[in-house]
Design a protein around this motif. Structure first.
Motif, PDB file in Angstrom:
ATOM      1  N   PRO A  50      76.355  36.903  -6.990  1.00  0.00           N
ATOM      2  CA  PRO A  50      77.871  37.230  -7.593  1.00  0.00           C
ATOM      3  C   PRO A  50      77.727  36.664  -9.107  1.00  0.00           C
ATOM      4  CG  PRO A  50      77.977  35.650  -6.112  1.00  0.00           C
ATOM      5  CD  PRO A  50      76.572  35.975  -5.987  1.00  0.00           C
ATOM      6  N   THR A  51      78.406  37.337 -10.176  1.00  0.00           N
ATOM      7  CA  THR A  51      78.211  36.960 -11.330  1.00  0.00           C
ATOM      8  C   THR A  51      79.272  36.266 -11.744  1.00  0.00           C
ATOM      9  OG1 THR A  51      77.992  39.431 -11.655  1.00  0.00           O
ATOM     10  CG2 THR A  51      77.701  37.975 -13.770  1.00  0.00           C
ATOM     11  N   GLY A  52      80.551  36.594 -10.903  1.00  0.00           N
ATOM     12  CA  GLY A  52      81.840  35.721 -11.347  1.00  0.00           C
ATOM     13  C   GLY A  52      82.366  35.061 -10.088  1.00  0.00           C
ATOM     14  N   ILE A  53      82.811  33.729 -10.634  1.00  0.00           N
ATOM     15  CA  ILE A  53      83.451  33.051  -9.572  1.00  0.00           C
ATOM     16  C   ILE A  53      84.613  32.319  -9.872  1.00  0.00           C
ATOM     17  CG2 ILE A  53      83.338  30.979  -8.036  1.00  0.00           C
ATOM     18  CD1 ILE A  53      79.895  31.982  -8.866  1.00  0.00           C
ATOM     19  N   LEU A  54      85.729  32.363  -9.140  1.00  0.00           N
ATOM     20  CA  LEU A  54      87.063  31.944  -9.487  1.00  0.00           C
ATOM     21  C   LEU A  54      87.403  30.570  -8.793  1.00  0.00           C
ATOM     22  CD1 LEU A  54      89.349  33.205 -11.017  1.00  0.00           C
ATOM     23  CD2 LEU A  54      90.229  34.155  -8.707  1.00  0.00           C
ATOM     24  N   LEU A  55      87.464  29.487  -9.489  1.00  0.00           N
ATOM     25  CA  LEU A  55      87.822  28.239  -9.301  1.00  0.00           C
ATOM     26  C   LEU A  55      89.248  28.201  -9.068  1.00  0.00           C
ATOM     27  CD1 LEU A  55      85.327  26.049 -11.426  1.00  0.00           C
ATOM     28  CD2 LEU A  55      84.808  27.137  -9.027  1.00  0.00           C
ATOM     29  N   VAL A  56      89.634  28.078  -7.947  1.00  0.00           N
ATOM     30  CA  VAL A  56      91.252  28.107  -7.809  1.00  0.00           C
ATOM     31  C   VAL A  56      91.721  26.605  -7.290  1.00  0.00           C
ATOM     32  CG1 VAL A  56      93.086  28.899  -6.249  1.00  0.00           C
ATOM     33  CG2 VAL A  56      91.288  30.665  -6.958  1.00  0.00           C
ATOM     34  N   GLY A  57      92.645  25.761  -7.634  1.00  0.00           N
ATOM     35  CA  GLY A  57      93.188  24.830  -7.252  1.00  0.00           C
ATOM     36  C   GLY A  57      94.318  24.294  -8.274  1.00  0.00           C
ATOM     37  N   PRO A  58      94.994  23.319  -7.758  1.00  0.00           N
ATOM     38  CA  PRO A  58      96.202  22.747  -8.681  1.00  0.00           C
ATOM     39  C   PRO A  58      95.586  21.999  -9.803  1.00  0.00           C
ATOM     40  CG  PRO A  58      96.453  22.102  -6.311  1.00  0.00           C
ATOM     41  CD  PRO A  58      95.118  22.709  -6.452  1.00  0.00           C
ATOM     42  N   PRO A  59      96.498  21.851 -10.929  1.00  0.00           N
ATOM     43  CA  PRO A  59      95.960  20.875 -11.925  1.00  0.00           C
ATOM     44  C   PRO A  59      95.293  19.479 -11.468  1.00  0.00           C
ATOM     45  CG  PRO A  59      98.057  21.736 -12.440  1.00  0.00           C
ATOM     46  CD  PRO A  59      97.781  22.000 -11.016  1.00  0.00           C
ATOM     47  N   GLY A  60      93.997  19.349 -12.249  1.00  0.00           N
ATOM     48  CA  GLY A  60      93.445  18.041 -12.088  1.00  0.00           C
ATOM     49  C   GLY A  60      92.744  17.922 -10.903  1.00  0.00           C
ATOM     50  N   THR A  61      92.459  18.892 -10.020  1.00  0.00           N
ATOM     51  CA  THR A  61      91.576  18.708  -8.888  1.00  0.00           C
ATOM     52  C   THR A  61      90.230  18.944  -9.262  1.00  0.00           C
ATOM     53  OG1 THR A  61      92.217  21.032  -8.501  1.00  0.00           O
ATOM     54  CG2 THR A  61      93.313  19.540  -7.360  1.00  0.00           C
ATOM     55  N   GLY A  62      89.673  18.803 -10.421  1.00  0.00           N
ATOM     56  CA  GLY A  62      88.426  18.868 -10.665  1.00  0.00           C
ATOM     57  C   GLY A  62      87.504  20.269 -11.005  1.00  0.00           C
ATOM     58  N   LYS A  63      88.242  21.350 -11.287  1.00  0.00           N
ATOM     59  CA  LYS A  63      87.722  22.594 -11.642  1.00  0.00           C
ATOM     60  C   LYS A  63      86.658  22.616 -12.767  1.00  0.00           C
ATOM     61  CE  LYS A  63      92.003  24.463 -11.849  1.00  0.00           C
ATOM     62  NZ  LYS A  63      92.596  23.216 -11.409  1.00  0.00           N
ATOM     63  N   THR A  64      87.151  21.915 -13.897  1.00  0.00           N
ATOM     64  CA  THR A  64      86.384  21.828 -15.098  1.00  0.00           C
ATOM     65  C   THR A  64      85.132  20.984 -14.862  1.00  0.00           C
ATOM     66  OG1 THR A  64      88.243  21.910 -16.416  1.00  0.00           O
ATOM     67  CG2 THR A  64      86.383  21.205 -17.540  1.00  0.00           C
ATOM     68  N   LEU A 184      89.743  24.654  -4.459  1.00  0.00           N
ATOM     69  CA  LEU A 184      89.775  23.173  -4.736  1.00  0.00           C
ATOM     70  C   LEU A 184      91.339  22.694  -4.164  1.00  0.00           C
ATOM     71  CD1 LEU A 184      87.733  24.044  -6.656  1.00  0.00           C
ATOM     72  CD2 LEU A 184      87.899  21.741  -7.765  1.00  0.00           C
ATOM     73  N   ASP A 185      91.401  21.834  -3.167  1.00  0.00           N
ATOM     74  CA  ASP A 185      92.410  21.439  -2.782  1.00  0.00           C
ATOM     75  C   ASP A 185      93.093  20.042  -3.451  1.00  0.00           C
ATOM     76  OD1 ASP A 185      92.951  23.639  -0.738  1.00  0.00           O
ATOM     77  OD2 ASP A 185      91.539  22.682   0.399  1.00  0.00           O
ATOM     78  N   MET A 186      94.132  19.709  -3.106  1.00  0.00           N
ATOM     79  CA  MET A 186      94.567  18.163  -3.534  1.00  0.00           C
ATOM     80  C   MET A 186      93.865  17.717  -2.271  1.00  0.00           C
ATOM     81  SD  MET A 186      96.552  18.009  -6.058  1.00  0.00           S
ATOM     82  CE  MET A 186      97.670  16.684  -5.855  1.00  0.00           C
ATOM     83  N   PRO A 187      93.533  16.365  -2.741  1.00  0.00           N
ATOM     84  CA  PRO A 187      92.778  15.389  -2.030  1.00  0.00           C
ATOM     85  C   PRO A 187      93.560  14.643  -0.965  1.00  0.00           C
ATOM     86  CG  PRO A 187      92.883  14.277  -4.206  1.00  0.00           C
ATOM     87  CD  PRO A 187      93.480  15.631  -4.267  1.00  0.00           C
ATOM     88  N   HIS A 188      93.084  14.673   0.321  1.00  0.00           N
ATOM     89  CA  HIS A 188      93.813  13.929   1.376  1.00  0.00           C
ATOM     90  C   HIS A 188      93.347  12.460   1.138  1.00  0.00           C
ATOM     91  CE1 HIS A 188      89.677  14.388   3.029  1.00  0.00           C
ATOM     92  NE2 HIS A 188      90.009  15.600   2.993  1.00  0.00           N
ATOM     93  N   LYS A 189      93.492  11.533   2.070  1.00  0.00           N
ATOM     94  CA  LYS A 189      93.384  10.176   2.117  1.00  0.00           C
ATOM     95  C   LYS A 189      91.939   9.717   1.878  1.00  0.00           C
ATOM     96  CE  LYS A 189      94.087   6.023   4.617  1.00  0.00           C
ATOM     97  NZ  LYS A 189      93.405   5.835   5.680  1.00  0.00           N
ATOM     98  N   GLU A 190      91.068  10.446   2.773  1.00  0.00           N
ATOM     99  CA  GLU A 190      89.353  10.102   2.484  1.00  0.00           C
ATOM    100  C   GLU A 190      88.859  10.564   1.308  1.00  0.00           C
ATOM    101  OE1 GLU A 190      87.704   8.073   4.589  1.00  0.00           O
ATOM    102  OE2 GLU A 190      89.368   7.503   5.423  1.00  0.00           O
ATOM    103  N   ALA A 191      89.368  11.722   0.631  1.00  0.00           N
ATOM    104  CA  ALA A 191      89.149  12.386  -0.502  1.00  0.00           C
ATOM    105  C   ALA A 191      89.406  11.421  -1.671  1.00  0.00           C
ATOM    106  CB  ALA A 191      89.421  13.645  -0.445  1.00  0.00           C
ATOM    107  N   ARG A 192      90.582  11.012  -1.565  1.00  0.00           N
ATOM    108  CA  ARG A 192      91.142  10.065  -2.614  1.00  0.00           C
ATOM    109  C   ARG A 192      90.499   8.895  -2.685  1.00  0.00           C
ATOM    110  NH1 ARG A 192      95.981  11.870  -0.423  1.00  0.00           N
ATOM    111  NH2 ARG A 192      96.534   9.505   0.551  1.00  0.00           N
ATOM    112  N   LYS A 193      89.899   8.487  -1.561  1.00  0.00           N
ATOM    113  CA  LYS A 193      88.997   6.915  -1.482  1.00  0.00           C
ATOM    114  C   LYS A 193      87.481   7.324  -2.246  1.00  0.00           C
ATOM    115  CE  LYS A 193      87.313   3.650   1.452  1.00  0.00           C
ATOM    116  NZ  LYS A 193      86.409   3.648   2.363  1.00  0.00           N
ATOM    117  N   ALA A 194      87.034   8.590  -1.867  1.00  0.00           N
ATOM    118  CA  ALA A 194      85.965   8.811  -2.409  1.00  0.00           C
ATOM    119  C   ALA A 194      85.850   9.135  -3.871  1.00  0.00           C
ATOM    120  CB  ALA A 194      85.366  10.291  -1.987  1.00  0.00           C
ATOM    121  N   ILE A 195      87.159   9.868  -4.261  1.00  0.00           N
ATOM    122  CA  ILE A 195      87.300   9.839  -5.845  1.00  0.00           C
ATOM    123  C   ILE A 195      87.348   8.503  -6.750  1.00  0.00           C
ATOM    124  CG2 ILE A 195      88.744  10.953  -7.660  1.00  0.00           C
ATOM    125  CD1 ILE A 195      89.353  13.177  -5.442  1.00  0.00           C
ATOM    126  N   LEU A 196      88.159   7.497  -5.907  1.00  0.00           N
ATOM    127  CA  LEU A 196      88.355   6.361  -6.420  1.00  0.00           C
ATOM    128  C   LEU A 196      86.887   5.512  -6.583  1.00  0.00           C
ATOM    129  CD1 LEU A 196      91.626   4.856  -4.380  1.00  0.00           C
ATOM    130  CD2 LEU A 196      91.192   5.427  -7.043  1.00  0.00           C
TER     131      LEU A 196
END
Ligand code: ATP
Length: 269
Positions: A50-64, A184-196
């Motif tokens: 597929p040529t085109g992929i849409l990254l969907v998620g709230p601001p600051g969730t890591g799309k860029t 891309l979803d807003m991070p839950h607790k375990e995800a926030r820990k991994a990002i930290l």
């Protein structure tokens, strides 16, 4: 062409290990990385990516961040534009930049194109945007034309980010265009820990710091907020001339981000 029309080629040193807490999105993009790394393998099998992929998620969730990580992992050139930059431009400039970017990416293929804030130009047409001949629409049409020209066997992948998939013109979502979606979803607790964990890599932490606890106390923080939190905590430690960042620094940083800056004066007095 003039320099205003040129989109500079970039190289990314971001890797997937810099991206945390969005495991399903990371799984979704492994195939894209493989394709950009070995386009020949897919060609030999007659498989069109597929040529085109849409990254969907709230601001600051890591799309860029994710887009850069794909380019970094596949070690391919990265071309990036933000659709919002076209709104104020003279008519024709946006379309020329898009054309130039796709031309260059094709020459440099395999390559990755990233269009940030796609909704800024990709809103449903006829939504009261003056006559249908404005800059926004020309730029959007140029993107559609370029993507239709791919015919499935060019190793250029186009990623576009949006936090408003609901307002996008349906023409963008047709087969052969942005027909795949990675969420891309807003991070839950375990995800926030991994990002930290990613963001404290270069930060000397005092033994009082419990990342799991901080993760539990940062409900509603995005990846970008968490990055900011770590930096604020490190700045607080610097202000206090500490050698390590302790849990009070994190507490203060969190309050500062949640409550605004009013608490700052107290602590530095
Ligand atoms: P926007 O919609 O506001 O453009 P975005 O979804 O593109 O936001 P980024 O610009 O990628 O978000 O995120 C900003 C910064 O926050 C990143 O450079 C990174 O440092 C940090 N960050 C965001 N998400 C993550 C994540 N999942 N893992 C690690 N760091 C993250």
């Amino acid at each position: 062409r003039s320099r205003a029309h040129r989109v500079e080629k970039q190289f990314s040193t971001t890797s997937l290990s810099d991206v945390a807490g969005i495991e399903s999105a990371k799984r979704d993009i492994t195939e894209i990385i493989d394709f950009l790394t070995n386009p020949g393998k897919y060609k030999a099998l007659g498989a069109d990516m597929p040529t085109g992929i849409l990254l969907v998620g709230p601001p600051g969730t890591g799309k860029t961040l994710l887009a850069r990580a794909i380019a970094g992992e596949a070690d391919v050139p990265f071309f990036s534009i933000s659709a919002s930059e076209f709104i104020e431009m003279f008519v024709g400039v946006g379309a020329a930049r898009v054309r130039d970017m796709f031309d260059t990416a094709r020459k440099e293929a395999p390559a990755l194109i990233f269009i940030d804030e796609l909704d800024a130009i990709g809103r449903s047409r006829g939504a009261g945007f003056g006559g249908g001949h404005d800059e926004r629409e020309q730029t959007l049409n140029q993107i559609l034309t370029e993507m239709d020209g791919f015919e499935g066997h060019e190793s250029v992948v186009v990623l576009a980010a949006t936090n408003r998939p609901d307002v996008l013109d349906s023409a963008l979502l047709r087969p052969g265009r942005f027909d795949r979606k990675v969420t891309l979803d807003m991070p839950h607790k375990e995800a926030r820990k991994a990002i930290l964990e990613v963001h404290v890599r270069k930060v000397p932490l005092d033994s009082s710091v419990e990342l799991g606890e901080i993760a539990a106390r940062t409900i509603g923080f995005s990846g970008a907020d968490l990055k900011n939190l770590v930096n604020e905590a490190a700045l607080t430690a610097a202000r206090l001339n500490l050698e390590k960042v302790n849990s009070d620094c994190f507490e203060h940083a969190r309050d500062r981000i949640v409550l605004g800056e009013e608490r700052d004066a107290e602590l530095t007095q």
